[in-house]
Write a protein that holds these residues in place. Structure first.
Motif, PDB file in Angstrom:
ATOM      1  N   TRP A  67      61.460 113.887  15.378  1.00  0.00           N
ATOM      2  CA  TRP A  67      61.142 112.810  16.321  1.00  0.00           C
ATOM      3  C   TRP A  67      61.068 113.363  17.748  1.00  0.00           C
ATOM      4  O   TRP A  67      60.157 113.050  18.507  1.00  0.00           O
ATOM      5  CB  TRP A  67      62.195 111.697  16.227  1.00  0.00           C
ATOM      6  CG  TRP A  67      61.833 110.506  17.071  1.00  0.00           C
ATOM      7  CD1 TRP A  67      61.058 109.449  16.717  1.00  0.00           C
ATOM      8  CD2 TRP A  67      62.200 110.277  18.448  1.00  0.00           C
ATOM      9  NE1 TRP A  67      60.913 108.574  17.767  1.00  0.00           N
ATOM     10  CE2 TRP A  67      61.599 109.054  18.842  1.00  0.00           C
ATOM     11  CE3 TRP A  67      62.962 110.989  19.383  1.00  0.00           C
ATOM     12  CZ2 TRP A  67      61.754 108.525  20.127  1.00  0.00           C
ATOM     13  CZ3 TRP A  67      63.116 110.459  20.674  1.00  0.00           C
ATOM     14  CH2 TRP A  67      62.524 109.242  21.031  1.00  0.00           C
ATOM     15  N   TRP A  68      62.027 114.206  18.082  1.00  0.00           N
ATOM     16  CA  TRP A  68      62.017 114.783  19.434  1.00  0.00           C
ATOM     17  C   TRP A  68      60.822 115.723  19.629  1.00  0.00           C
ATOM     18  O   TRP A  68      60.222 115.763  20.699  1.00  0.00           O
ATOM     19  CB  TRP A  68      63.337 115.522  19.703  1.00  0.00           C
ATOM     20  CG  TRP A  68      64.469 114.594  20.057  1.00  0.00           C
ATOM     21  CD1 TRP A  68      65.527 114.260  19.283  1.00  0.00           C
ATOM     22  CD2 TRP A  68      64.640 113.863  21.287  1.00  0.00           C
ATOM     23  NE1 TRP A  68      66.361 113.378  19.935  1.00  0.00           N
ATOM     24  CE2 TRP A  68      65.833 113.115  21.180  1.00  0.00           C
ATOM     25  CE3 TRP A  68      63.897 113.762  22.462  1.00  0.00           C
ATOM     26  CZ2 TRP A  68      66.302 112.293  22.191  1.00  0.00           C
ATOM     27  CZ3 TRP A  68      64.364 112.936  23.481  1.00  0.00           C
ATOM     28  CH2 TRP A  68      65.555 112.211  23.341  1.00  0.00           C
ATOM     29  N   VAL A  69      60.469 116.465  18.581  1.00  0.00           N
ATOM     30  CA  VAL A  69      59.304 117.353  18.697  1.00  0.00           C
ATOM     31  C   VAL A  69      58.045 116.534  18.987  1.00  0.00           C
ATOM     32  O   VAL A  69      57.261 116.865  19.887  1.00  0.00           O
ATOM     33  CB  VAL A  69      59.133 118.184  17.395  1.00  0.00           C
ATOM     34  CG1 VAL A  69      57.742 118.802  17.313  1.00  0.00           C
ATOM     35  CG2 VAL A  69      60.213 119.260  17.316  1.00  0.00           C
ATOM     36  N   ARG A  70      57.889 115.445  18.237  1.00  0.00           N
ATOM     37  CA  ARG A  70      56.697 114.622  18.445  1.00  0.00           C
ATOM     38  C   ARG A  70      56.727 113.947  19.814  1.00  0.00           C
ATOM     39  O   ARG A  70      55.722 113.839  20.504  1.00  0.00           O
ATOM     40  CB  ARG A  70      56.586 113.567  17.335  1.00  0.00           C
ATOM     41  CG  ARG A  70      56.024 114.138  16.031  1.00  0.00           C
ATOM     42  CD  ARG A  70      55.896 113.056  14.977  1.00  0.00           C
ATOM     43  NE  ARG A  70      57.232 112.588  14.577  1.00  0.00           N
ATOM     44  CZ  ARG A  70      57.614 111.319  14.582  1.00  0.00           C
ATOM     45  NH1 ARG A  70      56.785 110.370  14.960  1.00  0.00           N
ATOM     46  NH2 ARG A  70      58.842 110.992  14.212  1.00  0.00           N
ATOM     47  N   THR A  71      57.941 113.490  20.201  1.00  0.00           N
ATOM     48  CA  THR A  71      58.056 112.818  21.501  1.00  0.00           C
ATOM     49  C   THR A  71      57.750 113.784  22.638  1.00  0.00           C
ATOM     50  O   THR A  71      57.017 113.455  23.586  1.00  0.00           O
ATOM     51  CB  THR A  71      59.469 112.227  21.649  1.00  0.00           C
ATOM     52  OG1 THR A  71      59.667 111.280  20.597  1.00  0.00           O
ATOM     53  CG2 THR A  71      59.654 111.556  22.997  1.00  0.00           C
ATOM     54  N   ALA A  72      58.311 114.992  22.545  1.00  0.00           N
ATOM     55  CA  ALA A  72      58.048 115.999  23.585  1.00  0.00           C
ATOM     56  C   ALA A  72      56.563 116.324  23.645  1.00  0.00           C
ATOM     57  O   ALA A  72      55.978 116.460  24.731  1.00  0.00           O
ATOM     58  CB  ALA A  72      58.869 117.254  23.314  1.00  0.00           C
ATOM     59  N   ALA A  73      55.937 116.425  22.490  1.00  0.00           N
ATOM     60  CA  ALA A  73      54.504 116.747  22.465  1.00  0.00           C
ATOM     61  C   ALA A  73      53.710 115.676  23.214  1.00  0.00           C
ATOM     62  O   ALA A  73      52.797 115.990  23.985  1.00  0.00           O
ATOM     63  CB  ALA A  73      54.023 116.865  21.008  1.00  0.00           C
ATOM     64  N   ARG A  74      54.064 114.418  22.983  1.00  0.00           N
ATOM     65  CA  ARG A  74      53.351 113.344  23.678  1.00  0.00           C
ATOM     66  C   ARG A  74      53.574 113.408  25.184  1.00  0.00           C
ATOM     67  O   ARG A  74      52.663 113.198  25.973  1.00  0.00           O
ATOM     68  CB  ARG A  74      53.808 111.984  23.139  1.00  0.00           C
ATOM     69  CG  ARG A  74      53.057 111.533  21.887  1.00  0.00           C
ATOM     70  CD  ARG A  74      53.206 110.021  21.693  1.00  0.00           C
ATOM     71  NE  ARG A  74      54.599 109.612  21.700  1.00  0.00           N
ATOM     72  CZ  ARG A  74      55.372 109.565  20.615  1.00  0.00           C
ATOM     73  NH1 ARG A  74      54.875 109.885  19.437  1.00  0.00           N
ATOM     74  NH2 ARG A  74      56.621 109.189  20.710  1.00  0.00           N
ATOM     75  N   VAL A  75      54.810 113.711  25.573  1.00  0.00           N
ATOM     76  CA  VAL A  75      55.111 113.750  27.005  1.00  0.00           C
ATOM     77  C   VAL A  75      54.321 114.869  27.681  1.00  0.00           C
ATOM     78  O   VAL A  75      53.666 114.656  28.712  1.00  0.00           O
ATOM     79  CB  VAL A  75      56.626 113.945  27.233  1.00  0.00           C
ATOM     80  CG1 VAL A  75      56.906 114.211  28.708  1.00  0.00           C
ATOM     81  CG2 VAL A  75      57.403 112.731  26.733  1.00  0.00           C
ATOM     82  N   TRP A  76      54.355 116.074  27.077  1.00  0.00           N
ATOM     83  CA  TRP A  76      53.663 117.190  27.745  1.00  0.00           C
ATOM     84  C   TRP A  76      52.149 117.081  27.623  1.00  0.00           C
ATOM     85  O   TRP A  76      51.418 117.593  28.431  1.00  0.00           O
ATOM     86  CB  TRP A  76      54.189 118.539  27.220  1.00  0.00           C
ATOM     87  CG  TRP A  76      55.278 119.065  28.090  1.00  0.00           C
ATOM     88  CD1 TRP A  76      55.134 119.829  29.226  1.00  0.00           C
ATOM     89  CD2 TRP A  76      56.697 118.876  27.939  1.00  0.00           C
ATOM     90  NE1 TRP A  76      56.361 120.116  29.793  1.00  0.00           N
ATOM     91  CE2 TRP A  76      57.350 119.537  29.004  1.00  0.00           C
ATOM     92  CE3 TRP A  76      57.485 118.196  27.010  1.00  0.00           C
ATOM     93  CZ2 TRP A  76      58.725 119.567  29.170  1.00  0.00           C
ATOM     94  CZ3 TRP A  76      58.865 118.210  27.171  1.00  0.00           C
ATOM     95  CH2 TRP A  76      59.472 118.885  28.230  1.00  0.00           C
ATOM     96  N   ASP A  77      51.709 116.374  26.601  1.00  0.00           N
ATOM     97  CA  ASP A  77      50.284 116.120  26.504  1.00  0.00           C
ATOM     98  C   ASP A  77      49.833 115.271  27.694  1.00  0.00           C
ATOM     99  O   ASP A  77      48.769 115.475  28.268  1.00  0.00           O
ATOM    100  CB  ASP A  77      50.000 115.401  25.177  1.00  0.00           C
ATOM    101  CG  ASP A  77      48.509 115.316  24.918  1.00  0.00           C
ATOM    102  OD1 ASP A  77      47.821 116.353  25.059  1.00  0.00           O
ATOM    103  OD2 ASP A  77      48.038 114.207  24.589  1.00  0.00           O
TER     104      ASP A  77
END
Lengths: 692, 692
Positions: B258-268
């Motif tokens: 969940w954190w990996v996906r969330t971080a990906a969205r944020v940095w995207d």
């Protein structure tokens, strides 16, 4: 009768169905007209239907030969009593048949509940002929309920029982079924007036007087069926905030006229409206001082507006400087009510009631009785008690206040403790009866009387009062208003009998074991020897010995390494002691005669000072704090032995409260003992654990 | 640039137009690409338009023979530096013409503000060739701003300057012009990272990470133009509260994912996003303890999620038992951060920064420097300061914190005061430079470094910071982050010069008279000798000597009739002193070597204990409290003499704050003196007024 906006169907308190078994199983006749006679008839009809008795509704004077209970008006024409305040009734028993006869339908209602309280005993025993009348017409409860939840005080100021039963989310509740249940409970203990909003009148509540009057009409209609009149707390600034005037000067004709018109609208809508309650020039509330006027100027202007309707103005005497400087030992908040009001004796109109807290400070567990009660023979004074346990455990601690109130009601200003040299009690002063009605010695009596008022402790909690045992306080307040001479332990018996009908005797014994000395127990583990406070500022729960010591609130204990207490003597202190008449002024003036329980209220003494009990002050502090917690433990043991014999929900609630009481009492014990050990350096002579 | 949702156009702080007079009146060339080069060009264009200079935008390397100031990239191809964190610049002056050359456009921006700060002096004096670089890449401000106003803490937790500049009424502001002004002020003092929400992440704020990310994009766009990266505070429970998972166990693969996906969205959405700030398992915030995991488990799981983007995890070390029992003297809150974290040294991932408050308690006016800073050589540690004056007068008192921070930054754990036996300073440890970069003696250095973080003091107040002089703290924090060796008085000179351009010298002298020793003054009239607290619980303003003494917060002074202080020695106390390396562990261990100003932090001593100053503890208390108030009076006199020389609105605000500071300082003096006179019984040897 369930209200879906209420949290749940509330506990029946002292009116469970079974409380009506004796009445309901008999042949009962109700005779007479009037709204309250109708209420009586409904109660009897329901009870007889439930318990197999018989109910007849007859005209006054009809033959009733086989009835076992007759509730009747004395005269067939009750219209002459429409405005009567006579609530008395005559109780006769002849060969087990009871007749309750009253001049008014209100008297009938009180008579019914008298019979209910007696239960089977009403119909047993020798023939009897008794007349019962309340000690005063003015038996009032004040609700400090806010229409809108206050950001700090919440929905009920000093409310420890959930939200308001009147208001929800900024509006008067659509469903007033809970108010109806409440009115019935109050009627059953004799309360006949209710003020429905906080004396701190905020913007939202102010509108009850004008725009939202329709909602007050609805509430008044509910209470009316139970013989209870509604009052409103009003803001002295209303002509400005509601009326658009530029002043609320009581001597301004426009202001007076605004109140005249406002009162006219209120009584037009609610012909039996009670009147206004006012907290003026106190703790930030507006008042006449802003215009250089006196409290009498303010109260009398309002009194004139409500006088045509027999309306009353309850004007609170809780006025003091709440911006005091702790460095200044000459200012004494305890003096304030006397200093403000005593010079105004005789200046108030006949329909103004000065509402005076029982003590000079603020509902502490122990205070001397307010000298204002004795100082204004030409003024109607209401004694104000606090049913809600603001400073006495907030309905988390089991504290039965009946003994405190009884002690206050029986206090005699012109006699030493236990004496009865012909002087009136506080109850006499508040009711204008007994020794206050005619004292040949002084000639000053025939005292005008303001009755009783108190802050209610109910909310929308399942048990009404948070702690189920706090119901006993509401019950006792009503009963002591009706008859201030009742024994509070006997009142507790009544409450137990009604609330736990059919329970084994052990339950009642346990309740007594818990409550009889619970006020004293609470005093033991909190602030000692009348010094007061030592509570957490703001919410007033739990210990904080220095919590108010350096604040502007005027409530100090002045403890240092050598001693503690407030010198309120005339000789070396603030002079508060001299506000009392003899013999109490002399009694309080000297530490050698001052009662132990008030020593630190009147005197600053060394920790080594020896009390009448033979203990030093410091050892008294230690002993009472250890003993207080031990007593709480004993209370819990006593209740635990019977807790399975009552409703499990009630039992669970009591258990949860006891757990908190024990935690809190232990915290009180340890903080107070540590504080004084650190300060005095005197060890406990019994070597018990006091943390350093 | 006015924002109509803001209260008013804010004060320009240290960037009034006149601060650009020297640059603006010259012929200036800006050369180079990049967003920040564009910002530099805009600033120069505006300044030259205002002050009559000339502005040219050229390519790197173009001829610039007649320019008086050139701001340029070192290389025409800046693309190789897109991800560089190099913020350095080279400043050369030759015959009064200045060239600022930088490897990155960020360096250009810092170079511009360097020239602005110097003013005319930039162009005067002998030829020069200097390279300027920040002490650390990590110069961060944390905002404890709530999106929704918190019922107790309000819109900004520990905010004394109005509402949030980011949020209003539950939403990110539509108009971010005030944020733009703020970003410019921060850039001018060298701040390059900002966390925009409270570390206590409530329900509303949590959504910034997901649903409301678009608003974070908008804020990041504003800061980006000023070389500042945005961070978010996140809740460790986010996978549950936002992600709908049933756990936030850091070792659960679903949680990590969940954190990996969330971080990906944020940095995207925000490619230069900075990272996450986490307060875990502290004061009720969720964390890894609930799953039996360590702080390292929790931090490293997050670190893995943000590592692909060079993201950072700032993990706060402010972890302690906030449900302590005051009766238990063996538990010591001061020990907690060390006890929790020191065993984890080396266990944290390379992109985790442990954020450590400067002292072991909580931003008191005086604490020993936290031993955690010295105890984890294999961990990146950020020193956390508090620009907002939570415990130092709440921006009502004029307290310049530069000297406190300077003292902390210069503290050497392996040398006694004033020594320089080759050991690193706190600044060295936080920056990984100086003595911490390579210490041949220990071989343990080459310290990984976490830089600096601090809680901001700004709000939507007209003067940004409530007290206009509190701007100096924000200014000094930025400048000391860039160069921790700066003299705080010199920094104050800079601030005065920029903020009051053209004012007579007397203004600057008065500001110095007010602020230079103001931290010491505040210490004088508040809690003595390092004992801390003695503040009103909750809001932490104003005196209450016993306010926290019997609370669960773990902050006690243990004053009794004989003495005061907390025994934190290894021999007889809590052992906290032994958390320090030698020589400080021995120095703090003994009252004979412990510095006076920390005596009561480490030792419980009698009031008669003689300090190194030659005074007894009790006389020190009295003397400092009297002197503290006298100093405030002197501050007010000094400022009053020049107050008419500055903007009347600023002058009025300062006067209003001084009135409150004097009132409050007097209250502190009297409460503390009375408390200790009552407790000790020792009179002031100089016979001054102490109320009893």
């Amino acid at each position: 009768m369930t209200g879906d906006t209420q949290r749940s169907v509330p506990h029946p308190a002292w009116l469970p169905d079974d409380a009506f078994a004796a009445v309901g199983s008999r042949r009962v006749v109700v005779a007479g007209d009037g709204v309250l006679a109708g209420t009586v008839a409904e109660e009897v009809a329901a009870a007889t239907a439930r318990f197999g008795g018989a109910f007849s509704r007859l005209e006054v004077g009809d033959g009733v030969s086989d009835a076992e209970l007759v509730l009747t008006l004395a005269h067939s024409d009750s219209s002459s009593h429409d405005h009567s305040t006579d609530e008395s009734f005559r109780f006769t028993r002849e060969a087990g048949a009871v007749v309750v006869q009253a001049e008014t339908d209100a008297g009938m209602l009180h008579g019914l509940f008298h019979v209910v309280r007696l239960g089977e005993a009403a119909f047993e025993g020798p023939d009897a002929d008794e007349t019962h009348a309340p000690a005063t017409d003015l038996r009032m409860l004040d609700h400090w309920d806010n229409v809108d939840a206050h950001p700090v005080m919440g929905q009920v100021e000093r409310g420890y029982s959930g939200g308001s039963i009147f208001y929800d989310n900024g509006f008067v509740r659509a469903d007033l079924s809970r108010v109806e249940r409440y009115a019935r409970l109050l009627a059953a203990v004799g309360i006949n007036r209710v003020a429905i909003n906080n004396v701190n009148v905020h913007a939202r509540e102010a509108h009850l007087l004008t725009d939202d009057l329709g909602d007050v009409v609805r509430i008044a209609a509910v209470f009316r069926r139970w013989g209870i009149r509604v009052h409103l707390s009003v803001s002295f600034a209303s002509p400005i905030t509601l009326g658009g005037l530029t002043t609320s000067d009581p001597l301004d004709p426009g202001v007076a006229h605004w109140w005249v018109r406002t009162a006219a609208r209120v009584w037009d809508a609610i012909p039996d409206f009670g009147g206004f309650v006012v907290k003026a020039d106190s703790e930030g509330q507006p008042g006449p001082f802003a215009y250089g006027r006196t409290h009498a100027d303010g109260a009398n202007m309002l009194a004139a507006a409500v006088e045509p309707y027999d309306g009353l103005i309850h004007w609170r005497a809780f006025v003091y400087d709440h911006r005091q400087d702790w460095r200044d030992r000459s200012t004494d908040r305890a003096r304030a009510a006397f200093d403000h009001f005593q010079p105004l004796d005789g200046a108030f109109s006949a329909n103004v009631i000065l509402q005076v807290k029982y003590g000079p400070l603020d509902f502490q567990v122990r205070e001397p009785v307010s000298p204002v009660l004795a100082a204004m023979p030409r003024t109607q004074i209401a004694l104000e008690l606090q049913v809600t346990q603001e400073y006495t455990g907030q309905q988390k601690h089991a504290v039965y206040l009946g003994p405190q109130w009884s002690q206050i009601l029986g206090f005699r200003f012109w006699d030493l403790a236990g004496g009865d040299g012909g002087s009136p009690t506080v109850a006499d002063l508040a009711t204008g009866r007994g020794k206050a009605a005619a004292d040949p010695g002084t000639g000053t009596w025939h005292k005008p009387a303001g009755g009783f008022a108190a802050v209610s402790n109910v909310g929308d909690d399942e048990f009404w009062t948070g702690h189920p045992f706090a119901q006993a306080n509401l019950y006792a307040y009503g009963r002591l208003c009706w008859d201030p001479t009742l024994d509070p332990e006997a009142v507790l018996d009544e409450w137990v009998g009604l609330t736990f009908p059919g329970a084994p005797d052990a339950v009642g014994q346990a309740v007594h074991a818990v409550l009889d000395r619970s006020w004293e127990t609470y005093e033991q583990y909190t602030a000692p020897l009348g010094v007061g406070f030592m509570v957490r500022p703001g919410h007033h729960y739990g210990p904080d010995v220095d919590g108010y010591e350096y604040t502007p609130w005027g409530t100090y204990h002045f403890a240092d390494r050598d001693g503690i207490g407030v010198d309120r003597t005339a000789r070396t202190g603030t002079g508060y002691a001299s506000q009392y008449p003899s013999p109490w002024r002399e009694t309080y003036e000297s530490p050698s005669t001052c009662p132990d329980e008030l020593l630190l209220f009147f005197h600053h003494v060394p920790y080594s000072h020896v009390l009448h009990s033979g203990k030093t002050v410091i050892q008294h502090v230690y002993d009472t704090h250890f003993e207080g917690v031990e007593r709480v433990e004993a209370m819990i043991r006593a209740w635990s032995a019977v807790s399975k014999l009552v409703d499990p929900r009630l039992s669970e609630r009591v258990a949860e409260r006891f757990a908190e009481q024990l935690r809190s009492a232990t915290e009180w014990r340890d903080q107070v003992n540590t504080y004084f050990l650190r300060k005095s350096g005197v060890p406990d002579e019994r070597g018990r654990t006091i943390y350093r």
